[in-house]
Design a protein around this motif. Structure first.
Motif, PDB file in Angstrom:
ATOM      1  N   SER A   1      11.346   2.720  -3.242  1.00  0.00           N
ATOM      2  CA  SER A   1       9.827   2.866  -2.710  1.00  0.00           C
ATOM      3  C   SER A   1       9.315   1.419  -2.582  1.00  0.00           C
ATOM      4  CB  SER A   1       9.446   3.740  -3.681  1.00  0.00           C
ATOM      5  OG  SER A   1       9.986   4.965  -3.718  1.00  0.00           O
TER       6      SER A   1
ATOM      7  N   ARG B   1       5.688   6.148  -2.799  1.00  0.00           N
ATOM      8  CA  ARG B   1       5.224   6.032  -4.372  1.00  0.00           C
ATOM      9  C   ARG B   1       6.293   5.430  -5.081  1.00  0.00           C
ATOM     10  NH1 ARG B   1       4.960  11.809  -5.903  1.00  0.00           N
ATOM     11  NH2 ARG B   1       4.271  12.386  -3.692  1.00  0.00           N
TER      12      ARG B   1
ATOM     13  N   THR C   1      11.851  10.051  -7.365  1.00  0.00           N
ATOM     14  CA  THR C   1      12.081  10.454  -5.928  1.00  0.00           C
ATOM     15  C   THR C   1      13.093  11.418  -6.143  1.00  0.00           C
ATOM     16  OG1 THR C   1      11.251   8.383  -5.118  1.00  0.00           O
ATOM     17  CG2 THR C   1      12.015   9.854  -3.525  1.00  0.00           C
TER      18      THR C   1
ATOM     19  N   ASP D   1      13.522   8.061   2.876  1.00  0.00           N
ATOM     20  CA  ASP D   1      13.549   7.726   1.507  1.00  0.00           C
ATOM     21  C   ASP D   1      14.542   8.692   0.854  1.00  0.00           C
ATOM     22  OD1 ASP D   1      13.266   6.319  -1.167  1.00  0.00           O
ATOM     23  OD2 ASP D   1      11.137   6.881  -1.376  1.00  0.00           O
TER      24      ASP D   1
HETATM   25 MG   LIG Z   1      11.464   6.071  -4.952  1.00  0.00          MG
END
Ligand SMILES: [Mg+2]
Ligand SMILES: Nc1nc2c(ncn2[C@@H]2O[C@H](COP(=O)(O)OP(=O)(O)OP(=O)(O)O)[C@@H](O)[C@H]2O)c(=O)[nH]1
Length: 244
Positions: free
Chosen positions: A62, A75, A83, A109
Motif C-alpha cells: 500500500s 490504506r 489488506t 492491490d
Molecule cells: Mg496493504
C-alpha cells in the motif's frame, strides 16, 4: 521523472511522447473478498491493462502504491495482514504533464501472503481469490511483486512462487524498504541474490531496489509500469492493424 517512448501509431512518425502516472488520479472502484463476486468481476474485465501489487503482508504494497500514484490512494497499515480484500482502482496517465486521452488503466492491490495468524477460513479465501486471479485475470496486468529488502527470498515468497509458477505472468520484482539497509554488506548480499532469482523464476522481467518511504528507486518502478502499459497498447494496435 519523464519517460520517453516513441509511438509512431499515435502521433506523427518519430514524435517523442512522455507518459507518466497521473498523480492522485487513482479512483477506488471496489474491494472484493467474495469469490463469486470476484469471478464475475474478472469475467466482465477480461482485457484490462494495468498493474497488480502482490507481496508478503506488511512488505509495503500500500505504501508503494501511494508513492507511485499519490498519497492516500491506498490504506497503509500498522498491523500486518490488514489488506484482506482485493482492492481495485482505475488510474490515468499523463502525456507531457497533462491528462492523456488514453482510457483509464487498472491498479489492483492484492491481499498479502505469509501472515502467520490467519484462520483456516481466511487462508481458504486467499487461495480461492488468488487462484481465480492467476487463472483468469487479463494477461495485460503486470504483476508487481514486492519483497522486503532486509528479508528477501523468504520461505513464504518461494511458496508463493510455487503457487503461481504455472501461470508465467509478466512480473517485476521490487525489493522495498532499502532505506533500512544500513551497510554496504547488506546491499551487496541483496545484489548477489539477483542471478539466482532470475534463474529460478524466468518470468521475472526486471528487479528493482526501492523505498516507498524515501522514494528512492520509485521513478524506475514507475517507468516499468508505464512501459508495460505502452507495450500492451502497442501490441493491441498491431493486432488490430493485422486484422484489417
Ligand atoms: Mg496493504
Ligand atoms: N522504512 C520503511 N518502511 C516502510 C516502507 N514501505 C512501507 N513501510 C512501512 O511498513 C508498514 C506496512 O506498510 P503497508 O504499505 O501497509 O504494507 P502492506 O504490504 O500493504 O501490508 P498489508 O496490506 O497488511 O499486507 C507500514 O508501517 C509502513 O509505514 C519503506 O520503504 N521503508
Amino acid at each position: 521523472m519523464i519517460f520517453s517512448v516513441i509511438l509512431p501509431q499515435y502521433l506523427n512518425l518519430g514524435t517523442v511522447m512522455s507518459y507518466t502516472i497521473r498523480q492522485q488520479s487513482a479512483q477506488f472502484k471496489m474491494g472484493i473478498s467474495d469469490i463469486a463476486q470476484f469471478e464475475e468481476w474478472l469475467a466482465d474485465h477480461k482485457d484490462i491493462i494495468g498493474v497488480s501489487f502482490v507481496g508478503r503482508s506488511n512488505v509495503g504494497k500500500s505504501s508503494m502504491i501511494n508513492a507511485l500514484f499519490g498519497s492516500k490512494t491506498a490504506r497503509v497499515s500498522k498491523t500486518p495482514g490488514r489488506t484482506r480484500e482485493i482492492n481495485i482502482f482505475e488510474f490515468e496517465l499523463n502525456l507531457n504533464g497533462k491528462k492523456s486521452d488514453l482510457p483509464p488503466f487498472y491498479l489492483i492491490d492484492l491481499p498479502g501472503y505469509g501472515f502467520a495468524e490467519v484462520s483456516k477460513e481466511m487462508s481458504k479465501n486467499w487461495n480461492e481469490l488468488m487462484g481465480a486471479f492467476f487463472a483468469e485475470a487479463s494477461e495485460s496486468m503486470l504483476l508487481l511483486n514486492l519483497q522486503d529488502a532486509r528479508h528477501p527470498d523468504q520461505d513464504v515468497d518461494r511458496q508463493f512462487y510455487d503457487f503461481i509458477k504455472g501461470f508465467a505472468r509478466k512480473t517485476v520484482l521490487v525489493f522495498n524498504k532499502i532505506d533500512k539497509l544500513k551497510t554496504q554488506k547488506e546491499r551487496a548480499a541483496l545484489e548477489k541474490l539477483k542471478p539466482a532469482l532470475s534463474k529460478d523464476y524466468k518470468w521475472i522481467r526486471q528487479m528493482y531496489f526501492a523505498s516507498a518511504e524515501s522514494k528512492k528507486g520509485v521513478p524506475q518502478v514507475e517507468e516499468a509500469i508505464v512501459t508495460h502499459i505502452l507495450e500492451e497498447l502497442e501490441l493491441r494496435k498491431t493486432h488490430e492493424d493485422s486484422d484489417i
